[in-house]
Design a protein around this motif. Structure first.
Motif, PDB file in Angstrom:
ATOM      1  N   LYS A   1       0.829  -1.101   0.039  1.00 10.07           N
ATOM      2  CA  LYS A   1       0.028   0.011   0.062  1.00 10.07           C
ATOM      3  C   LYS A   1       1.023   1.221   0.020  1.00 10.07           C
ATOM      4  CE  LYS A   1      -3.960  -2.328   2.494  1.00 10.07           C
ATOM      5  NZ  LYS A   1      -4.612  -2.095   3.580  1.00 10.07           N
ATOM      6  N   LEU A   2       0.263   2.379  -0.604  1.00  9.10           N
ATOM      7  CA  LEU A   2       1.078   3.685  -0.746  1.00  9.10           C
ATOM      8  C   LEU A   2       0.428   4.588   0.165  1.00  9.10           C
ATOM      9  CD1 LEU A   2       1.858   3.676  -4.638  1.00  9.10           C
ATOM     10  CD2 LEU A   2       3.218   2.637  -2.952  1.00  9.10           C
ATOM     11  N   ASP A   3       1.183   5.653   0.758  1.00  6.68           N
ATOM     12  CA  ASP A   3       1.037   6.651   1.567  1.00  6.68           C
ATOM     13  C   ASP A   3       1.412   7.725   0.331  1.00  6.68           C
ATOM     14  OD1 ASP A   3       0.001   8.905   2.906  1.00  6.68           O
ATOM     15  OD2 ASP A   3       1.492   8.207   4.699  1.00  6.68           O
ATOM     16  N   GLY A   4       0.622   8.519  -0.409  1.00  9.90           N
ATOM     17  CA  GLY A   4       0.827   9.135  -1.568  1.00  9.90           C
ATOM     18  C   GLY A   4       1.732   8.649  -2.525  1.00  9.90           C
ATOM     19  N   SER A   5       2.968   8.964  -2.895  1.00  4.06           N
ATOM     20  CA  SER A   5       3.772   8.228  -3.435  1.00  4.06           C
ATOM     21  C   SER A   5       4.856   7.429  -2.737  1.00  4.06           C
ATOM     22  CB  SER A   5       4.730   9.307  -4.509  1.00  4.06           C
ATOM     23  OG  SER A   5       3.850   9.778  -5.452  1.00  4.06           O
ATOM     24  N   PHE A   6       4.969   7.412  -1.349  1.00  5.52           N
ATOM     25  CA  PHE A   6       5.840   6.492  -0.653  1.00  5.52           C
ATOM     26  C   PHE A   6       4.923   5.285  -0.325  1.00  5.52           C
ATOM     27  CE2 PHE A   6       7.499  10.701  -0.476  1.00  5.52           C
ATOM     28  CZ  PHE A   6       8.519  10.619  -0.421  1.00  5.52           C
ATOM     29  N   LEU A   7       6.065   4.167  -0.168  1.00  8.22           N
ATOM     30  CA  LEU A   7       5.307   2.977   0.380  1.00  8.22           C
ATOM     31  C   LEU A   7       4.933   3.107   2.012  1.00  8.22           C
ATOM     32  CD1 LEU A   7       5.418  -0.074  -0.455  1.00  8.22           C
ATOM     33  CD2 LEU A   7       7.528  -0.463   1.080  1.00  8.22           C
ATOM     34  N   ALA A   8       3.626   2.557   2.192  1.00  8.43           N
ATOM     35  CA  ALA A   8       3.117   2.834   3.662  1.00  8.43           C
ATOM     36  C   ALA A   8       3.630   2.597   4.632  1.00  8.43           C
ATOM     37  CB  ALA A   8       1.725   2.586   3.353  1.00  8.43           C
ATOM     38  N   THR A   9       4.129   3.005   5.712  1.00  5.32           N
ATOM     39  CA  THR A   9       4.771   2.467   6.942  1.00  5.32           C
ATOM     40  C   THR A   9       4.160   1.123   7.351  1.00  5.32           C
ATOM     41  OG1 THR A   9       5.097   4.760   7.371  1.00  5.32           O
ATOM     42  CG2 THR A   9       5.166   3.074   9.422  1.00  5.32           C
ATOM     43  N   SER A  10       2.872   1.036   7.045  1.00  5.07           N
ATOM     44  CA  SER A  10       1.862  -0.392   7.684  1.00  5.07           C
ATOM     45  C   SER A  10       2.791  -1.468   6.772  1.00  5.07           C
ATOM     46  CB  SER A  10       0.593  -0.191   7.599  1.00  5.07           C
ATOM     47  OG  SER A  10       0.155  -0.015   6.118  1.00  5.07           O
TER      48      SER A  10
ATOM     49  N   VAL B   1      13.218   4.379   2.416  1.00  6.46           N
ATOM     50  CA  VAL B   1      11.595   4.093   2.223  1.00  6.46           C
ATOM     51  C   VAL B   1      11.380   4.258   0.554  1.00  6.46           C
ATOM     52  CG1 VAL B   1       9.529   5.244   2.438  1.00  6.46           C
ATOM     53  CG2 VAL B   1      11.522   5.120   4.226  1.00  6.46           C
ATOM     54  N   PRO B   2      10.850   3.203   0.001  1.00  2.97           N
ATOM     55  CA  PRO B   2      10.573   3.228  -1.462  1.00  2.97           C
ATOM     56  C   PRO B   2       9.506   4.305  -1.687  1.00  2.97           C
ATOM     57  CG  PRO B   2      10.849   0.926  -0.696  1.00  2.97           C
ATOM     58  CD  PRO B   2      10.657   2.010   0.674  1.00  2.97           C
TER      59      PRO B   2
ATOM     60  N   PRO C   1       3.901  10.824 -10.156  1.00  3.49           N
ATOM     61  CA  PRO C   1       2.678  10.543  -9.951  1.00  3.49           C
ATOM     62  C   PRO C   1       1.910   9.541 -10.905  1.00  3.49           C
ATOM     63  CG  PRO C   1       3.032  12.750  -9.230  1.00  3.49           C
ATOM     64  CD  PRO C   1       4.201  12.209 -10.125  1.00  3.49           C
ATOM     65  N   ARG C   2       2.301   9.772 -12.280  1.00  4.50           N
ATOM     66  CA  ARG C   2       1.487   9.130 -13.244  1.00  4.50           C
ATOM     67  C   ARG C   2       2.244   7.857 -13.485  1.00  4.50           C
ATOM     68  NH1 ARG C   2       5.523  12.876 -15.006  1.00  4.50           N
ATOM     69  NH2 ARG C   2       6.793  12.177 -16.671  1.00  4.50           N
ATOM     70  N   TRP C   3       3.044   7.254 -12.708  1.00  5.07           N
ATOM     71  CA  TRP C   3       3.723   6.012 -12.924  1.00  5.07           C
ATOM     72  C   TRP C   3       3.755   5.375 -11.585  1.00  5.07           C
ATOM     73  CZ3 TRP C   3       5.692   4.449 -17.501  1.00  5.07           C
ATOM     74  CH2 TRP C   3       5.878   5.398 -18.412  1.00  5.07           C
ATOM     75  N   PRO C   4       3.731   3.664 -11.674  1.00  6.16           N
ATOM     76  CA  PRO C   4       3.447   3.065 -10.292  1.00  6.16           C
ATOM     77  C   PRO C   4       4.928   3.030  -9.745  1.00  6.16           C
ATOM     78  CG  PRO C   4       3.808   1.493 -12.500  1.00  6.16           C
ATOM     79  CD  PRO C   4       3.672   3.128 -12.927  1.00  6.16           C
TER      80      PRO C   4
ATOM     81  N   GLN D   1      12.911   0.456 -12.233  1.00  3.30           N
ATOM     82  CA  GLN D   1      13.451   1.161 -11.702  1.00  3.30           C
ATOM     83  C   GLN D   1      12.473   1.936 -10.333  1.00  3.30           C
ATOM     84  OE1 GLN D   1      14.318   5.222 -13.310  1.00  3.30           O
ATOM     85  NE2 GLN D   1      16.204   5.201 -12.086  1.00  3.30           N
ATOM     86  N   LEU D   2      13.358   1.822  -9.244  1.00  5.58           N
ATOM     87  CA  LEU D   2      12.631   2.261  -8.028  1.00  5.58           C
ATOM     88  C   LEU D   2      13.338   3.358  -7.160  1.00  5.58           C
ATOM     89  CD1 LEU D   2      10.247   1.757  -5.808  1.00  5.58           C
ATOM     90  CD2 LEU D   2      11.999  -0.019  -4.631  1.00  5.58           C
ATOM     91  N   PHE D   3      12.938   4.245  -6.639  1.00  9.98           N
ATOM     92  CA  PHE D   3      13.702   5.336  -5.887  1.00  9.98           C
ATOM     93  C   PHE D   3      13.599   5.226  -4.267  1.00  9.98           C
ATOM     94  CE2 PHE D   3      12.866   7.466 -10.089  1.00  9.98           C
ATOM     95  CZ  PHE D   3      14.224   7.513 -10.456  1.00  9.98           C
ATOM     96  N   LEU D   4      14.607   5.459  -3.584  1.00  8.66           N
ATOM     97  CA  LEU D   4      14.583   5.355  -2.069  1.00  8.66           C
ATOM     98  C   LEU D   4      14.878   6.608  -1.492  1.00  8.66           C
ATOM     99  CD1 LEU D   4      16.531   1.801  -1.866  1.00  8.66           C
ATOM    100  CD2 LEU D   4      13.949   2.123  -2.126  1.00  8.66           C
ATOM    101  N   ARG D   5      13.924   6.940  -0.270  1.00 12.28           N
ATOM    102  CA  ARG D   5      14.177   8.296   0.269  1.00 12.28           C
ATOM    103  C   ARG D   5      14.625   7.715   1.565  1.00 12.28           C
ATOM    104  NH1 ARG D   5      15.555  12.273  -1.037  1.00 12.28           N
ATOM    105  NH2 ARG D   5      13.778  12.906  -2.123  1.00 12.28           N
ATOM    106  N   ALA D   6      16.240   8.247   2.073  1.00  9.87           N
ATOM    107  CA  ALA D   6      16.589   8.105   3.433  1.00  9.87           C
ATOM    108  C   ALA D   6      15.492   8.513   4.733  1.00  9.87           C
ATOM    109  CB  ALA D   6      17.703   8.556   3.777  1.00  9.87           C
ATOM    110  N   ARG D   7      15.228   7.566   5.706  1.00 13.66           N
ATOM    111  CA  ARG D   7      14.455   8.178   6.461  1.00 13.66           C
ATOM    112  C   ARG D   7      15.158   9.447   7.313  1.00 13.66           C
ATOM    113  NH1 ARG D   7      14.701   2.891   6.158  1.00 13.66           N
ATOM    114  NH2 ARG D   7      12.947   1.468   6.190  1.00 13.66           N
ATOM    115  N   ALA D   8      14.056  10.208   7.919  1.00  9.90           N
ATOM    116  CA  ALA D   8      14.572  11.623   8.462  1.00  9.90           C
ATOM    117  C   ALA D   8      15.572  11.181   9.520  1.00  9.90           C
ATOM    118  CB  ALA D   8      13.506  12.357   9.014  1.00  9.90           C
TER     119      ALA D   8
END
Length: 300
Positions: A22-31, A96-97, A102-105, A287-294
């Motif tokens: 599941k996604l939270d916006g464009s980010f993989l949901a924490t759950s 975090v993936p 927004p137009r892509w999965p 391709q998948l992008f990742l954001r480091a956690r705060a």
């Protein structure tokens, strides 16, 4: 930097039915990340493998890794979701993936188009060293590429280079020019999770040596108007990146993860004759992008 999956872990992954993400916006949901982690850490040697991966990406001298997932790809197939859920779970151990488009999965196809600009990621020519989303104030901390099909004609090896090592080999004057807010490249629209457009931007962001992004794309040398001095400094950096590059061929199921704060990436040209290969058989990456956690200094 090549990580083989231990046989005990691989055997357990064959039978692991991770749930749909599941996604939270464009980010993989924490759950979803919590569920994946609970499932994965319960199987043999997962935490050991995840620690090896994180060290390869963020430890001393690291910056990229290739997870060898070929046996899993062969067993589970790459057309359905089971294999991608495992790859997503592995990626979530790093950061975090998310999808900035927004137009892509969550996972974006990078196929081969013979009529595309040859230097683009989906083109057939040399794709010179670059970082993804170079003109965003918050580029992805990691970029990842999952090989579904290598070039059937045998071309297109990946190239990577330690950006900070390349910068360290430059003259002081060259580095000073690269630190000036004088560079620009590309467009910026319909993006999510990567901040604002950064134009112009410095290639060196003012962090202490060996830290921060090296905001470089070789395409700026041909497609942006730069002063002669700034262009020459960028050309010197491009030469050093090539001088220090590593090169390898991604095979079916190989999962390349690149720490964008340390390494830049690209690709050699695909083999000639791509127009003779049916579209469904041409090279295909996801391709998948990742954001480091705060609260995570892993990408520093």
């Amino acid at each position: 930097m090549f990580i083989d999956i231990p046989s005990e872990l691989e055997a357990a992954l064959f039978d692991l039915p991770l749930p749909t993400w599941k996604l939270d916006g464009s980010f993989l949901a924490t759950s979803t990340m919590e569920r994946y982690r609970a499932e994965l850490t319960a199987i043999p040697r997962f935490e050991e493998t995840a620690a090896t991966l994180r060290h390869a990406l963020t430890g001393e001298g690291g910056g990229y890794a290739v997870l060898r997932l070929g046996s899993l790809a062969k067993e589970l197939g790459t057309d359905g979701d089971r294999f991608l859920r495992i790859a997503t779970g592995l990626a979530a151990e790093v950061a975090v993936p998310f999808s900035p488009f927004p137009r892509w999965p969550l996972w974006k196809d990078i196929g081969v188009k013979v009529d595309k600009d040859p230097g683009k990621s989906s083109g057939i020519g040399y794709n010179a060293f670059h970082m993804d989303l170079v003109n965003a104030t918050l580029p992805p901390d990691f970029t990842t590429l999952l090989c579904v099909r290598p070039d059937p004609l045998g071309g297109g090896p990946s190239i990577l280079s330690d950006a900070h090592a390349a910068v360290a080999r430059l003259s002081e004057g060259c580095r000073a020019l690269l630190a000036e807010t004088a560079y620009h490249y590309g467009t910026f629209f319909d993006l999510f999770g990567v901040g604002e457009e950064y134009k112009p931007f410095p290639i060196l962001d003012g962090s202490e040596p060996g830290k921060g992004f090296v905001r470089f794309t070789a395409k700026m040398l041909e497609r942006s108007e730069l002063s002669p001095a700034h262009a020459e400094a960028a050309r010197e950096l491009a030469k050093e990146l090539v001088r220090g590059q590593v090169c390898f061929m991604l095979q079916h199921g190989d999962y390349l993860i690149v720490n964008q704060r340390r390494f830049l990436h690209g690709r050699e040209a695909l083999h000639s004759g791509q127009e003779t290969v049916p579209v469904a058989e041409r090279r295909l990456l996801l391709q998948l992008f990742l954001r480091a956690r705060a609260d995570d200094g892993a990408a520093a």
